[in-house]
Design a protein around this motif. Structure first.
Motif: not given
Length: 693
Positions: A341-343, A351-361
């Motif tokens: 949520a914005d502040w 404002s902001g965003v965070f995330g996770l990323q996983v990749e397998n090959s």
């Protein structure tokens, strides 16, 4: 997999100033030349907060601009955009180059997800994405490791389609059909997309496409293979291709979000220019799932989840029909992203965003040209971006932490001693970005950005050991390589007023550990043993090794409305220059194009639009030892398009005359072993029609 989808195979108000920008935060995009006066839409790539102004330089192809620029490959489609060239390994395997960086430093995405193919391993491996079904292509120039991992250290290409529908307002059916033919490869291609849905409830999508092309026609030239001049020719040998593909997808909508899934398949059978009797038979199957919760409430504003799984295989078929080498890549990726949520703090807004990323090959190569062992690559990363809007403009700060593990299965035969025992390397990586856009006026947006990015060495940079037919060299990896690290700075100024715009930017990237494939100065046999010069069947030895390096350049892109009345007349101009140096050796980095200047003139009245474009590419004599200079050239292209209606459907017919003067030209971005075999296309007319219903 996906057996339900059958496959067949067939026989400048040029006043603008500009931009030096970096980091992946948000992007103030300059749309590629299209209908004058049309405002660019918000860019998706590297812009999770959905803001229009930003620090990262981005180009967008969509609508008629994309229709007119479509080529047989992603590289050909994007070649000529500011800062973008192509590897030009013949007409079938041309991968984009951004600011002199290619291979694993450029992240190619499909709907923001990994493609997981083998195109970064070898120049003769095509990217399994056909521009025919793309609805939008976004190009982010400069480091984007914050959101997409270390192998986006040079930039990102994101190919978008509507296979997982996002429009909850669709009520009934819609679609588009496109047919095109001609060009230097005498191609015949077409695509059909159909969407149907009920507003606010669901939508389904289906598409199919195909393309057949013959050997590419070029001005009369003398091919050079392995340093030997061949008989004069007017076409590029073994460059025909036949591709097919299709997809099914659907989404379900509700008041607080959506969820959708799609499956697609793509096959491509094409010749390898470097080897006159070898054909590659590629098949890529993929499924994707996307879910969005856009009314979460509380701490979060929205949450996005993307999943994909890919099964890729290509077989290199010898002239006698036998399979020489089989390359396989299987894997998947997961991306979870949440916007908080914005502040507010006084007049400032955050404002902001965070995330996770996983990749397998998992990758394997079996056969006579397998110069890498079976490998596994695992990546996991967490990122966060915060943006503050205050009286001095918009400031963004981002951080990514990443773990990468690259494993080798070693020699399958214990008695063999080629790749050694099974082994594994682990790398802890981080990326930082800081960007600021000044809020000077509604028309001017100066910006600046700084970033530091790290990339783990790839499986082939670590474990390669064998003759690579595409480069005609023995490539030797180094299991002790450390992570690649680059520091990037960019300044930019962007101006826009109505249909007029100007963008000027300058950048510099310094690598403290740049991994390159360098000539070792020796000749070896197929077993990698050093032999005297002139030994039959000997090839040069190239080693993957690290060095300090520097890349710097300038990009200018602008447009000016010259006449606005019954007739509209628009001038466009673009200029780019990238200079790269291996500072340890004090010699140029390889495969960099000379400076490029493009001037265009668009004239339109009623439904008619015509365009004249002249591009000058300078001679590139600044090359490393072992390479040769590439002559400069001038290309003249013409196009004409007509908008009309067919009943209730909107349509556009178009014709393009490429290389109108039929000038013989060679691409300095191509590796030397293929440059003399595959000049740029000769004069050719391509025409087509697209109907939206």
């Amino acid at each position: 997999m996906f057996s339900a989808i059958p496959l067949s195979r067939g026989p400048i108000n040029l006043a603008c100033l500009a931009c030096l920008a970096l980091a992946p935060p948000c992007t103030w995009a300059q749309a590629a030349p299209g209908p004058a006066g049309r405002s660019p839409s918000v860019v998706i790539t590297g812009n999770p907060l959905g803001n229009t102004p930003g620090a990262a330089p981005t180009s967008v192809l969509a609508g008629e601009a994309l229709v007119l620029r479509r080529g047989s490959t992603l590289g050909d489609t994007l070649d000529g955009l500011p800062g973008v060239s192509a590897t030009a390994f013949g007409p079938n395997a041309s991968r984009p180059v951004i600011r002199g960086l290619d291979g694993d430093r450029i992240r190619i995405l499909s709907n923001s997800g990994a493609t997981l193919d083998a195109s970064s391993l070898s120049y003769d491996h095509a990217v399994p994405l056909d521009p025919l079904v793309a609805t939008r292509i976004e190009v982010l120039r400069g480091p984007a490791a914050l959101f997409y991992g270390g192998n986006a250290i040079g930039g990102v290409i994101n190919v978008l389609d509507n296979r997982i529908p996002e429009d909850r307002g669709l009520n009934g059916s819609s679609g588009a059909a496109e047919l095109r033919g001609g060009g230097a490869a005498s191609e015949l291609g077409g695509a059909l997309t159909v969407d149907w849905g009920r507003a606010g409830a669901f939508a389904v999508h289906a598409d199919a496409f195909g393309r057949d092309a013959q050997n590419q026609k070029v001005p009369r030239y003398t091919p050079v293979a392995d340093g030997t001049a061949l008989d004069p020719a007017r076409e590029v040998r073994n460059s025909a291709s036949h591709s097919r593909g299709g997809a099914l997808g659907g989404s379900v909508f509700w008041s607080g979000g959506r969820v959708g899934m799609a499956v697609d398949t793509y096959s491509n059978r094409y010749g390898v220019v470097a080897e006159p009797d070898v054909t590659i038979n590629m098949l890529r199957d993929q499924w994707r799932l996307a879910a969005v919760l856009d009314k979460v409430g509380g701490v979060f504003r929205d949450v996005h989840l993307d999943l994909s799984a890919t099964d890729y295989v290509h077989r290199e078929i010898e002239g006698d029909g036998t399979v020489g080498t089989t390359f396989k890549s299987r894997g998947g990726d997961l991306r979870l992203q949440a916007r908080h949520a914005d502040w507010r703090a006084g007049s400032s807004k955050g404002s902001g965003v965070f995330g996770l990323q996983v990749e397998n090959s998992n990758f394997s190569a079996l056969g006579e040209e397998a110069f890498v062992p079976e490998t596994r690559t695992r990546r996991a990363g967490a990122f966060a971006l915060e943006e503050l809007l205050w009286g001095g403009g918009t400031t963004s700060l981002g951080l990514r932490l990443e773990q990468a593990r690259v494993s080798s299965g070693g020699d399958a035969d214990p008695t063999d001693d080629r790749f050694g025992k099974a082994s594994q390397r682990s790398f802890r990586l981080h990326s930082l970005s800081l960007g600021h856009v000044l809020d000077v006026s509604p028309t001017w947006r100066p910006s600046a950005s700084l970033s530091q990015s790290q990339r783990a060495p790839t499986y082939f940079e670590l474990y390669a050991n064998g003759v690579h037919a595409a480069t005609a060299a023995y490539e030797l990896g180094d299991k002790t390589l450390g992570k690649e690290q680059g520091r990037h700075a960019e300044l930019a100024a962007a101006w826009r007023q109505g249909s007029d715009h100007l963008r000027v930017g300058a950048f510099q990237t310094r690598f403290s550990n740049y991994i390159g494939l360098d000539d070792a100065g020796a000749q070896v046999d197929e077993a990698g043993q050093v032999v005297p010069d002139g030994t039959p069947d000997a090839v040069p030895l190239y080693r993957f090794q690290s060095a300090r390096a520097r890349l710097q350049g300038v990009e200018i892109d602008g447009a000016k409305r010259l006449l606005d009345g019954r007739w509209q007349l628009d001038a466009t101009a673009k200029f780019d220059l990238t200079r790269g140096t291996n500072t340890d050796r004090n010699e140029p980095l390889p495969r960099l194009s000379g400076w490029r200047l493009g001037l265009g003139l668009d004239a339109s009245t009623g439904p008619w639009t015509t365009r004249l474009e002249v591009t000058r590419v300078a001679r590139q004599a600044r090359v490393p030892a072992g390479d040769t200079a590439t002559a400069g050239y001038t290309l003249v292209n013409l196009s004409l398009r007509l908008r009309f209606t067919l009943g209730a459907s909107d349509a556009v017919a178009f014709a393009k005359l490429g290389n109108a003067t039929n000038e013989l030209a060679y691409n300095a971005s191509a590796i030397q072993t293929i440059r003399g075999l595959s000049p740029l296309p000769g004069r050719a007319l391509l025409a087509g029609v697209r109907v939206a219903f």
